[in-house]
Design a protein around this motif. Structure first.
Motif, PDB file in Angstrom:
ATOM      1  N   HIS A 169     -17.864  24.946   8.921  1.00  9.10           N
ATOM      2  CA  HIS A 169     -19.183  25.092   9.244  1.00  9.10           C
ATOM      3  C   HIS A 169     -20.288  25.844   8.273  1.00  9.10           C
ATOM      4  N   TRP A 170     -19.825  26.037   7.140  1.00 11.86           N
ATOM      5  CA  TRP A 170     -20.418  26.923   6.201  1.00 11.86           C
ATOM      6  C   TRP A 170     -21.877  26.256   5.796  1.00 11.86           C
ATOM      7  N   GLY A 171     -21.716  24.764   5.549  1.00 15.32           N
ATOM      8  CA  GLY A 171     -23.079  23.987   5.227  1.00 15.32           C
ATOM      9  C   GLY A 171     -23.410  24.331   3.816  1.00 15.32           C
ATOM     10  N   VAL A 172     -22.538  24.764   2.802  1.00 16.68           N
ATOM     11  CA  VAL A 172     -23.051  24.896   1.557  1.00 16.68           C
ATOM     12  C   VAL A 172     -21.629  24.209   0.675  1.00 16.68           C
ATOM     13  N   LYS A 173     -22.109  23.882  -0.504  1.00 15.61           N
ATOM     14  CA  LYS A 173     -21.028  23.171  -1.193  1.00 15.61           C
ATOM     15  C   LYS A 173     -20.284  24.299  -2.166  1.00 15.61           C
ATOM     16  N   GLU A 174     -19.277  24.861  -1.330  1.00 17.51           N
ATOM     17  CA  GLU A 174     -18.517  25.987  -1.667  1.00 17.51           C
ATOM     18  C   GLU A 174     -17.099  25.850  -1.538  1.00 17.51           C
ATOM     19  N   GLU A 177     -12.020  29.310  -1.110  1.00 16.80           N
ATOM     20  CA  GLU A 177     -11.520  30.255  -1.831  1.00 16.80           C
ATOM     21  C   GLU A 177     -12.781  31.119  -2.478  1.00 16.80           C
ATOM     22  N   SER A 178     -13.863  30.417  -2.650  1.00 14.31           N
ATOM     23  CA  SER A 178     -14.843  30.960  -3.320  1.00 14.31           C
ATOM     24  C   SER A 178     -15.329  32.410  -2.866  1.00 14.31           C
ATOM     25  N   ILE A 179     -15.326  32.517  -1.382  1.00 11.19           N
ATOM     26  CA  ILE A 179     -15.340  33.764  -0.823  1.00 11.19           C
ATOM     27  C   ILE A 179     -14.502  34.872  -1.088  1.00 11.19           C
ATOM     28  N   LEU A 180     -13.316  34.743  -2.059  1.00  8.88           N
ATOM     29  CA  LEU A 180     -12.711  35.705  -2.393  1.00  8.88           C
ATOM     30  C   LEU A 180     -12.407  35.734  -3.622  1.00  8.88           C
ATOM     31  N   LYS A 181     -13.379  35.136  -4.544  1.00 13.01           N
ATOM     32  CA  LYS A 181     -13.164  35.282  -5.916  1.00 13.01           C
ATOM     33  C   LYS A 181     -13.289  36.538  -6.561  1.00 13.01           C
ATOM     34  N   GLY A 182     -14.195  37.447  -6.011  1.00 14.15           N
ATOM     35  CA  GLY A 182     -14.133  38.816  -6.311  1.00 14.15           C
ATOM     36  C   GLY A 182     -12.852  39.595  -6.182  1.00 14.15           C
ATOM     37  N   ASN A 252     -30.615  26.132   1.695  1.00 14.42           N
ATOM     38  CA  ASN A 252     -31.825  26.583   1.576  1.00 14.42           C
ATOM     39  C   ASN A 252     -31.961  27.940   2.246  1.00 14.42           C
ATOM     40  N   ASN A 253     -30.734  28.382   2.780  1.00 16.82           N
ATOM     41  CA  ASN A 253     -30.671  29.349   3.377  1.00 16.82           C
ATOM     42  C   ASN A 253     -30.297  30.534   2.718  1.00 16.82           C
ATOM     43  N   ARG A 254     -31.111  31.548   2.457  1.00 14.10           N
ATOM     44  CA  ARG A 254     -30.944  32.669   1.370  1.00 14.10           C
ATOM     45  C   ARG A 254     -29.460  33.415   1.616  1.00 14.10           C
ATOM     46  N   TRP A 255     -29.197  33.587   3.017  1.00 16.20           N
ATOM     47  CA  TRP A 255     -27.941  34.274   3.275  1.00 16.20           C
ATOM     48  C   TRP A 255     -26.822  33.570   2.879  1.00 16.20           C
ATOM     49  N   SER A 256     -26.720  32.489   2.830  1.00 14.99           N
ATOM     50  CA  SER A 256     -25.670  31.154   2.449  1.00 14.99           C
ATOM     51  C   SER A 256     -25.392  30.910   1.204  1.00 14.99           C
ATOM     52  N   ASP A 257     -26.623  31.245   0.348  1.00 12.38           N
ATOM     53  CA  ASP A 257     -26.757  30.701  -1.110  1.00 12.38           C
ATOM     54  C   ASP A 257     -26.203  31.613  -2.208  1.00 12.38           C
ATOM     55  N   PHE A 258     -25.617  32.773  -1.696  1.00  8.05           N
ATOM     56  CA  PHE A 258     -25.067  33.573  -2.653  1.00  8.05           C
ATOM     57  C   PHE A 258     -24.007  33.135  -3.432  1.00  8.05           C
ATOM     58  N   ASP A 259     -23.929  33.403  -4.797  1.00  8.43           N
ATOM     59  CA  ASP A 259     -22.552  33.335  -5.534  1.00  8.43           C
ATOM     60  C   ASP A 259     -21.457  34.124  -5.361  1.00  8.43           C
ATOM     61  N   PRO A 261     -20.407  37.451  -2.183  1.00  4.19           N
ATOM     62  CA  PRO A 261     -20.971  37.975  -0.895  1.00  4.19           C
ATOM     63  C   PRO A 261     -21.789  39.234  -1.093  1.00  4.19           C
ATOM     64  N   ALA A 262     -22.553  39.421  -0.115  1.00  4.29           N
ATOM     65  CA  ALA A 262     -23.657  40.342  -0.332  1.00  4.29           C
ATOM     66  C   ALA A 262     -23.135  41.765  -0.710  1.00  4.29           C
ATOM     67  N   ASP A 263     -22.027  41.957  -0.007  1.00  2.78           N
ATOM     68  CA  ASP A 263     -21.552  43.642  -0.546  1.00  2.78           C
ATOM     69  C   ASP A 263     -21.291  43.621  -1.946  1.00  2.78           C
ATOM     70  N   GLU A 264     -20.641  42.331  -2.452  1.00  2.23           N
ATOM     71  CA  GLU A 264     -20.382  42.627  -3.761  1.00  2.23           C
ATOM     72  C   GLU A 264     -21.417  42.391  -4.794  1.00  2.23           C
ATOM     73  N   LYS A 265     -22.466  41.785  -4.426  1.00  9.45           N
ATOM     74  CA  LYS A 265     -23.791  41.586  -5.284  1.00  9.45           C
ATOM     75  C   LYS A 265     -24.173  43.273  -5.286  1.00  9.45           C
ATOM     76  N   PHE A 266     -24.041  44.245  -4.416  1.00  9.99           N
ATOM     77  CA  PHE A 266     -24.341  45.356  -4.538  1.00  9.99           C
ATOM     78  C   PHE A 266     -23.996  46.035  -5.672  1.00  9.99           C
ATOM     79  N   LEU A 267     -22.773  45.964  -6.379  1.00 15.08           N
ATOM     80  CA  LEU A 267     -22.324  46.396  -7.249  1.00 15.08           C
ATOM     81  C   LEU A 267     -22.639  45.928  -8.402  1.00 15.08           C
ATOM     82  N   GLU A 268     -23.388  44.883  -8.630  1.00 16.27           N
ATOM     83  CA  GLU A 268     -23.851  44.286  -9.838  1.00 16.27           C
ATOM     84  C   GLU A 268     -24.831  45.190 -10.644  1.00 16.27           C
TER      85      GLU A 268
END
Length: 268
Positions: A169-174, A177-182, A252-259, A261-268
């Motif tokens: 149901h994600w609706g994105v081309k991922e 395992e992409s959600i676990l790459k971090g 086009n959903n900004r909450w689905s189009d992250f490379d 997860p949002a919490d990991e991006k916080f560490l960048e």
């Protein structure tokens, strides 16, 4: 059975006993193969041997070298000493059995160990089996590589597996395992898509996580099932009977189009 045990000491939280009896009673008379990571005094292995009277094999693994001195009259019980996350221990374990019906992680409770143990041993769990992680309350503590908002805690990892179950149901081309790459990068491990596809369900309880495994075809939402003949409010439902789910495009959903997860991006 637990309260009347007089052998080697076992240490479990009282709520665990209720959960175990509920989820494991269907396995009780089967010829199960059980693996428990974390042995300590060894009492739980004796209790599992009593509970699963028809068990084929009960294996405990512990990093404490003193556990090598544990002995059992029951020939079904084996103890391996070493780091469960190591290839050496896994190799020795596979010599005893190539698959297990029940795997329980009551080991170090460090986030890295919980996550790497899951990656290493979930592939050994047979379909229809259950993987249980105890004491995940430690994932909220810094000492155990945790924190309530820490992106790489064990409970954050397990929460991401809920998203993996709902991948269609994600609706994105991922990829799943992409959600676990971090986590893959942080703790230097991998889980392949085949094993991620075999995760059937995840149940969270206070300080516990229970994961059931099943064949991939049992883990999809399946086809739409519509019954009944009276549709005075909406005529649409009967038209979709026996159709598959089609995810909405979320590019086009900004909450689905992250490379990440949002919490990991916080560490960048």
């Amino acid at each position: 059975m637990y309260s009347q045990h007089t052998g080697k000491v076992s240490d479990k939280w009282s709520s665990y006993l209720v959960v175990y009896d509920r989820i494991l009673k269907s396995y009780r008379n089967q010829k199960v193969r059980l693996l428990e990571i974390g042995v300590q005094n060894g009492g739980s292995l004796e209790i599992w041997a009593k509970y699963f009277s028809n068990a084929k094999l009960i294996v405990g693994c512990d990093i404490n070298p003193k556990c090598a001195n544990l002995s059992y009259e029951d020939p079904r019980i084996h103890v391996l000493v070493g780091d469960a996350t190591s290839d050496k221990v896994k190799s020795n374990l596979v010599k005893l059995s190539k698959s297990f019906d029940i795997i329980i992680d009551d080991g170090s409770h460090y986030s890295s160990d919980i996550i790497k143990s899951f990656a290493k041993y979930f592939p050994l769990l047979r379909c229809g089996g259950v993987y249980i992680v105890e004491d995940i309350h430690t994932s909220y503590w810094k000492k155990y590589e945790g924190g309530i908002f820490y992106p790489f805690s064990s409970i954050t990892f397990l929460k991401h597996l809920v998203d993996v179950i709902n991948y269609e149901h994600w609706g994105v081309k991922e990829k799943r395992e992409s959600i676990l790459k971090g986590f893959f990068k942080k703790y230097n491990f991998q889980i392949d898509a085949i094993n991620l596809q075999s995760i059937h369900s995840i149940t969270f309880l206070n300080s516990m996580c229970v994961i059931f495994k099943s064949e991939q075809e049992n883990n999809t939402i399946g086809k739409r099932c519509v019954s009944g003949l009276v549709d005075d409010i909406s005529k649409a439902e009967r038209k979709v009977n026996n159709t598959l789910s089609v995810p909405q495009d979320q590019k086009n959903n900004r909450w689905s189009d992250f490379d990440l997860p949002a919490d990991e991006k916080f560490l960048e």
